[in-house]
Scaffold this motif. Sequence first.
Motif, PDB file in Angstrom:
ATOM      1  N   GLY C  27      84.949  52.591  87.201  1.00 60.11           N
ATOM      2  CA  GLY C  27      84.425  51.746  88.248  1.00 60.11           C
ATOM      3  C   GLY C  27      85.382  50.618  88.587  1.00 60.11           C
ATOM      4  N   VAL C  28      85.997  50.053  87.580  1.00 53.02           N
ATOM      5  CA  VAL C  28      86.858  48.896  87.777  1.00 53.02           C
ATOM      6  C   VAL C  28      88.255  49.326  88.220  1.00 53.02           C
ATOM      7  CG1 VAL C  28      87.932  46.901  86.679  1.00 53.02           C
ATOM      8  CG2 VAL C  28      85.584  47.542  86.115  1.00 53.02           C
ATOM      9  N   GLY C  29      88.854  50.198  87.437  1.00 55.46           N
ATOM     10  CA  GLY C  29      90.273  50.474  87.652  1.00 55.46           C
ATOM     11  C   GLY C  29      90.572  51.786  88.346  1.00 55.46           C
ATOM     12  N   GLY C  30      89.582  52.577  88.582  1.00 57.11           N
ATOM     13  CA  GLY C  30      89.844  53.862  89.226  1.00 57.11           C
ATOM     14  C   GLY C  30      90.247  54.924  88.220  1.00 57.11           C
ATOM     15  N   PHE C  31      90.349  56.114  88.658  1.00 56.98           N
ATOM     16  CA  PHE C  31      90.517  57.259  87.783  1.00 56.98           C
ATOM     17  C   PHE C  31      91.787  57.241  86.921  1.00 56.98           C
ATOM     18  CE2 PHE C  31      89.130  61.062  86.148  1.00 56.98           C
ATOM     19  CZ  PHE C  31      90.131  62.024  86.178  1.00 56.98           C
ATOM     20  N   PRO C  32      92.948  56.925  87.487  1.00 53.20           N
ATOM     21  CA  PRO C  32      94.175  56.986  86.693  1.00 53.20           C
ATOM     22  C   PRO C  32      94.111  56.109  85.437  1.00 53.20           C
ATOM     23  CG  PRO C  32      94.703  56.703  89.002  1.00 53.20           C
ATOM     24  CD  PRO C  32      93.222  56.537  88.872  1.00 53.20           C
ATOM     25  N   ALA C  33      93.345  55.078  85.499  1.00 54.73           N
ATOM     26  CA  ALA C  33      93.265  54.170  84.356  1.00 54.73           C
ATOM     27  C   ALA C  33      92.771  54.890  83.110  1.00 54.73           C
ATOM     28  CB  ALA C  33      92.350  53.005  84.671  1.00 54.73           C
ATOM     29  N   ILE C  34      91.869  55.807  83.274  1.00 55.48           N
ATOM     30  CA  ILE C  34      91.337  56.515  82.110  1.00 55.48           C
ATOM     31  C   ILE C  34      92.458  57.313  81.454  1.00 55.48           C
ATOM     32  CG2 ILE C  34      89.505  58.009  81.269  1.00 55.48           C
ATOM     33  CD1 ILE C  34      88.276  57.856  84.038  1.00 55.48           C
ATOM     34  N   LEU C  35      93.199  57.997  82.271  1.00 55.57           N
ATOM     35  CA  LEU C  35      94.252  58.837  81.723  1.00 55.57           C
ATOM     36  C   LEU C  35      95.244  58.004  80.935  1.00 55.57           C
ATOM     37  CD1 LEU C  35      95.049  61.407  84.548  1.00 55.57           C
ATOM     38  CD2 LEU C  35      93.847  61.763  82.386  1.00 55.57           C
ATOM     39  N   LYS C  36      95.558  56.860  81.445  1.00 50.11           N
ATOM     40  CA  LYS C  36      96.526  56.021  80.754  1.00 50.11           C
ATOM     41  C   LYS C  36      95.972  55.543  79.410  1.00 50.11           C
ATOM     42  CE  LYS C  36      98.251  52.719  83.394  1.00 50.11           C
ATOM     43  NZ  LYS C  36      98.841  51.528  83.933  1.00 50.11           N
ATOM     44  N   ALA C  37      94.689  55.227  79.426  1.00 47.70           N
ATOM     45  CA  ALA C  37      94.092  54.670  78.222  1.00 47.70           C
ATOM     46  C   ALA C  37      93.917  55.731  77.134  1.00 47.70           C
ATOM     47  CB  ALA C  37      92.738  54.058  78.552  1.00 47.70           C
ATOM     48  N   GLN C  38      93.980  56.980  77.546  1.00 45.32           N
ATOM     49  CA  GLN C  38      93.638  58.020  76.594  1.00 45.32           C
ATOM     50  C   GLN C  38      94.846  58.509  75.808  1.00 45.32           C
ATOM     51  OE1 GLN C  38      90.193  58.811  76.751  1.00 45.32           O
ATOM     52  NE2 GLN C  38      90.836  59.312  74.695  1.00 45.32           N
ATOM     53  N   ALA C  39      94.975  58.086  74.558  1.00 43.57           N
ATOM     54  CA  ALA C  39      96.043  58.609  73.706  1.00 43.57           C
ATOM     55  C   ALA C  39      95.659  60.005  73.264  1.00 43.57           C
ATOM     56  CB  ALA C  39      96.234  57.698  72.508  1.00 43.57           C
ATOM     57  N   PRO C  40      96.649  60.853  72.953  1.00 40.23           N
ATOM     58  CA  PRO C  40      96.309  62.219  72.544  1.00 40.23           C
ATOM     59  C   PRO C  40      95.423  62.220  71.296  1.00 40.23           C
ATOM     60  CG  PRO C  40      98.700  61.884  72.628  1.00 40.23           C
ATOM     61  CD  PRO C  40      98.074  60.572  72.892  1.00 40.23           C
ATOM     62  N   ALA C  41      94.448  63.131  71.278  1.00 37.32           N
ATOM     63  CA  ALA C  41      93.567  63.225  70.104  1.00 37.32           C
ATOM     64  C   ALA C  41      94.348  63.782  68.915  1.00 37.32           C
ATOM     65  CB  ALA C  41      92.389  64.124  70.421  1.00 37.32           C
ATOM     66  N   ILE C  42      93.947  63.341  67.736  1.00 40.48           N
ATOM     67  CA  ILE C  42      94.599  63.808  66.510  1.00 40.48           C
ATOM     68  C   ILE C  42      93.656  64.799  65.843  1.00 40.48           C
ATOM     69  CG2 ILE C  42      95.528  63.106  64.285  1.00 40.48           C
ATOM     70  CD1 ILE C  42      95.675  60.220  65.638  1.00 40.48           C
ATOM     71  N   LYS C  43      94.145  66.000  65.675  1.00 39.12           N
ATOM     72  CA  LYS C  43      93.264  67.034  65.109  1.00 39.12           C
ATOM     73  C   LYS C  43      93.266  66.994  63.585  1.00 39.12           C
ATOM     74  CE  LYS C  43      93.735  70.221  68.897  1.00 39.12           C
ATOM     75  NZ  LYS C  43      94.065  71.587  69.263  1.00 39.12           N
ATOM     76  N   VAL C  44      92.079  67.023  63.029  1.00 37.94           N
ATOM     77  CA  VAL C  44      91.939  66.990  61.580  1.00 37.94           C
ATOM     78  C   VAL C  44      91.143  68.214  61.133  1.00 37.94           C
ATOM     79  CG1 VAL C  44      91.135  65.659  59.611  1.00 37.94           C
ATOM     80  CG2 VAL C  44      91.861  64.482  61.689  1.00 37.94           C
ATOM     81  N   GLY C  45      91.696  68.999  60.250  1.00 42.14           N
ATOM     82  CA  GLY C  45      90.990  70.165  59.728  1.00 42.14           C
ATOM     83  C   GLY C  45      89.958  69.733  58.690  1.00 42.14           C
ATOM     84  N   ILE C  46      88.689  70.101  58.936  1.00 38.36           N
ATOM     85  CA  ILE C  46      87.613  69.789  57.981  1.00 38.36           C
ATOM     86  C   ILE C  46      87.166  71.132  57.408  1.00 38.36           C
ATOM     87  CG2 ILE C  46      85.348  68.740  57.692  1.00 38.36           C
ATOM     88  CD1 ILE C  46      87.485  66.757  58.545  1.00 38.36           C
ATOM     89  N   LEU C  47      87.622  71.432  56.218  1.00 38.45           N
ATOM     90  CA  LEU C  47      87.476  72.784  55.671  1.00 38.45           C
ATOM     91  C   LEU C  47      86.595  72.777  54.418  1.00 38.45           C
ATOM     92  CD1 LEU C  47      88.284  75.739  55.395  1.00 38.45           C
ATOM     93  CD2 LEU C  47      90.457  75.014  54.440  1.00 38.45           C
ATOM     94  N   HIS C  48      85.439  73.433  54.516  1.00 38.80           N
ATOM     95  CA  HIS C  48      84.525  73.481  53.366  1.00 38.80           C
ATOM     96  C   HIS C  48      83.816  74.826  53.288  1.00 38.80           C
ATOM     97  CE1 HIS C  48      84.808  69.053  54.083  1.00 38.80           C
ATOM     98  NE2 HIS C  48      85.014  69.099  52.785  1.00 38.80           N
ATOM     99  N   PRO C  49      83.270  75.139  52.135  1.00 38.64           N
ATOM    100  CA  PRO C  49      82.486  76.374  52.027  1.00 38.64           C
ATOM    101  C   PRO C  49      81.065  76.166  52.535  1.00 38.64           C
ATOM    102  CG  PRO C  49      82.656  75.325  49.875  1.00 38.64           C
ATOM    103  CD  PRO C  49      83.407  74.457  50.835  1.00 38.64           C
ATOM    104  N   VAL C  50      80.824  76.296  53.818  1.00 37.90           N
ATOM    105  CA  VAL C  50      79.476  76.030  54.319  1.00 37.90           C
ATOM    106  C   VAL C  50      78.578  77.267  54.312  1.00 37.90           C
ATOM    107  CG1 VAL C  50      80.074  74.010  55.693  1.00 37.90           C
ATOM    108  CG2 VAL C  50      80.250  76.252  56.716  1.00 37.90           C
ATOM    109  N   THR C  51      79.142  78.419  53.934  1.00 34.33           N
ATOM    110  CA  THR C  51      78.284  79.577  53.677  1.00 34.33           C
ATOM    111  C   THR C  51      78.611  80.106  52.281  1.00 34.33           C
ATOM    112  OG1 THR C  51      79.900  81.041  54.714  1.00 34.33           O
ATOM    113  CG2 THR C  51      78.114  80.289  56.100  1.00 34.33           C
ATOM    114  N   GLY C  52      77.773  81.002  51.784  1.00 40.10           N
ATOM    115  CA  GLY C  52      77.991  81.536  50.428  1.00 40.10           C
ATOM    116  C   GLY C  52      77.366  80.631  49.376  1.00 40.10           C
ATOM    117  N   PRO C  53      77.630  80.914  48.110  1.00 40.85           N
ATOM    118  CA  PRO C  53      76.951  80.197  47.026  1.00 40.85           C
ATOM    119  C   PRO C  53      77.194  78.680  47.023  1.00 40.85           C
ATOM    120  CG  PRO C  53      78.164  82.088  46.165  1.00 40.85           C
ATOM    121  CD  PRO C  53      78.496  81.992  47.616  1.00 40.85           C
ATOM    122  N   LEU C  54      78.303  78.231  47.593  1.00 41.16           N
ATOM    123  CA  LEU C  54      78.591  76.793  47.556  1.00 41.16           C
ATOM    124  C   LEU C  54      78.140  76.098  48.834  1.00 41.16           C
ATOM    125  CD1 LEU C  54      82.185  77.054  46.073  1.00 41.16           C
ATOM    126  CD2 LEU C  54      80.125  76.385  44.849  1.00 41.16           C
TER     127      LEU C  54
END
Lengths: 328, 290, 413
Positions: C27-54
Amino acid sequence: MMPSLRLSGQRALWAMAGVAIIGVVLPLLLRSDFWLNFAIMVLFFTVLGQAWNILGGYGGQFSFGHAAFFGTGAYVTAVLQVKFGINPWLGFVLAGIGGGLVGAAIGFLSFRYGLRGSYFALVTLAFAEVLRILANAAAFTGGGVGTLIPLKQTAANFQFVDKTGFYFVIFALMLIGLLLAYWLENSRFGARLMAIRENEDAARALGVNAFAIKLGAISLSGALAGLAGAFYAQYFLYLDPRLAYGPGISVEALLVPIIGGMGTIFGPLLGATVLHVVGEIARKVMGDAVGLNLALYGMVLVAMVLFLPNGIAGLARRQRLKPKEERL
Amino acid sequence: MLEFSILLPALLNGLTIGAVYALVALGLTLIYGVLHIINFAHGSMLMLALYGVFFLHALFGIDPYVSLLIVPPALFVLGYALQRGVIGRASHGKDENILLVTLGLAIVMDNLALYFWKADTRTIDTPYGFDTVDLGIATIAVPKAVAFVAALLICCALWLLMARTDLCKAIRALAKERQGAQLVGINVPHLFAMSFGIGAACVGAAACLLLPSFYVAPDVGQVFVLIAFTVVVLGGMGSFAGALIGGMIIGVTESIGGLFLGESLGQLGIFVIFIAVLLFRPTGLLGHRA
Amino acid sequence: MTERNRSRGIGRRQLLAAGSTAALVAGVGGFPAILKAQAPAIKVGILHPVTGPLAYSGTQARAGATMAIEAINAAGGIKSMGGAKLEAVLGDAQSKPDVGAAEVEKMNEAGVSAIIGPFASGIALATTQAAAKHNIPHIVDVGVVDQVVTRGLANTFRFGPGLAKVVDTAIANLVALNAASATKAKTVMIVHEESAFGSGMAKTLNEQLPQKGFEILETISHPNPTRDFDNIALKIKARKPDLIIPSNYYGEFVLLARTLRQQKVEAKAIYSILGGAASNFRFVNEFEDAAQYIIDCNHWVDPRKPEAAALRKKVEDQKLFFTYEVFLNHECVRLLADALERGKSSKREDITAALTSSSWAGHMMPYGPTKFVNGQNEGAAPVNTQIIGKDIKVIFPAAFADAKPVFPMPARG
């Protein structure tokens, strides 16, 4: 009744040559370690399934206990290496022998006493459980703590820095499995084994030494499963009694060839490929919803049995041999 | 020596736990005896039944023993439907297909349970959960004593049912001679489904009697499925009395084995007996040659 | 690339949360402002045994990790990197090492910067090895078996204590407990599950307890699952040990504790080490009577730290139980965020370097600043808890205990 797709003689050899060429070229095309690992696991389960197929598919002897052979192979390699410093390549060979010997021992007892059908299936299951319990109690296997193979990544040590090395080992093993199946389809031994599957009493009446033939088959099957176990040990470097002798491996071993087509050369390869692809697709489709991917996998399994009673290999046959089948 | 001083109570424990094994195995032995199929989904049906008992208690305050009137009939319906709708259709006359389809069903059931009810281990607290009966030589938990008596009763009831009713005479005929039964006009798919349903109902009863002294989780079926197979083989596939005796023998073996060899290694006894029976008397203690 | 990843991976909740801010900015700065503010996301692997006995532990662990990621993102992401958000790449090891290793390969191709997980030691051995090949920094959340960090893998960092440390602490605290009490415990019975952690613990205890003057009457190993604990209770009752030391998974622990109560087995203490249920609120809620006074040497938060209480409330508001899987994973994510904050880079080698030099003190664990030596956080230590009433109290170390130990425990009648 002759089960499912039968690529025999010349055609089977051509198909094998095709598989060999594709297999050799594949790692050059697969730039991705994920897919390379995927291929390795497919081939690993193919070898395990082929081991089961030799006994179950060609011999009609259903085992629920292939973990007994697999686990023995895995432990032979791991323990000889960790406790006695024996090179894992030598251990690999000894694992095959070990798996074969366990196969012979179990076969000797159960065939000697004439166990068939589900009785044979359950006794193999029990033997695998006995081995699991013993591995858990014994000191030299590391007991419940398990055995960890030290990380030392050299080819001479059967630990490749590059996964391609593992790929070619398991691929070669898979080819050996194919050749074994081919041999079964084209040898007197195989013919006798299949005669026993169709009708043991009739085969006996014709002078087939059923005991000796079945014993041979289970030893061969055990040896191949033992080699698969040794591969597993070297690839993951850690074993515990449940991983080695637990029922999980026994179930995988029979799932692969039955889905693919029992008693066919390429059934296990087809089965392992399809099951892994289905598993991957189920993950993609169900995203991160816990359990739904496996539920979908199970449903596909049920659907396959409903609609493909002769395995995937049977599908190809049905189209080609439709008129003949009516007669059955 | 200590082991001998507690031998008698350990024996008694073995009998009570054996009764629970027998309860789980009763359904399996019926299914095996009639349909000649190894039902891998048996443990998963037990799991579903246990969840049924659990939720009836948690949501409506229904006592597990009252659930005996609700859960077994529900399991009967489930069993009938599964056999009629899926397993029977999938068999195509081949044992390996039945094996596979029950395996597939087990995977589906276990993982749907995981999805809907999460992996939590759930227990129920009943007023009598911690009560014990003092028998002089040993104290037995009330739920276990109840399960023991109930196992005997259910076994007798099943035996009577099979011996007396027309339906079950037909089932027995079917078990013996499939084609003959078909020839005399017996509706085979219906009877197969009935047998499977009754087998499932037994599992439902087992769940009601088990939950007060146990727990439920999505993979709980695997706790009992292997032992149930053992009991069925030991007793003789298809024999109710065999399942009862087999259960007791396995229970006592496990108990005594555990006493002298430790619980881990003591399990060995079960499988050694199992193998010995298979080798030397494959029809089981009370089974007939097929 | 950035936009696509963000919308695909972070999930709806995240987008909604960000939505209001974005709308304001737009609303304030217009669309390009969002793109500038957005740093690339950092991907983090969250790895667990969510099925099976554990599956239970795996699910709890995943919940802890994702809650931390949401909290960090809601608080503005990684500030030194322009407010970069963390994006969870979830993985399921299905309670099998081979599947865990395959998931690592998948995460590698998904471009994760780091992996957190995978709860079980057996799986951790496979996943750390697979991650090492791609130089992915791998923070091990639990995986207590010591070999997880002693294999010389430079990418592996274990935030929590290993088995040797846990057993050492447990024994030291036991000695202290004895010293402070008029009644001394001398004889011990150990009841442990037969897989890696229970057996490993029993082995170490058998080596060390006799040196401290304790007499081990018997060590009982039991399988998973064990269907019945009556015989074990009988044995304990007959041998009358002063201490019962259990180490098992949740289901077996509950059965054992219930049977001990039912058979009226008395001891000076039930002193569990890494007990499956002994510091689990579900067990306390459901069997308050059987759970009473059970001591556990396990992973636990520092009760003095307000973040701990806040997290517990947040977890319980989501109708989850506040277990060690939850907070350990929560803190592992924050440990990673700290490394990102300091390293100002989402490159794998930079994160590994930042973790190696990590001295993060902002966590809710009773550890002190992190210091990794050969991948093990040297400050990590378990604490002793005791179930008192409806709560789980810390009784050791004395420095931050919020209750006095009840030892010997009163006869339960």
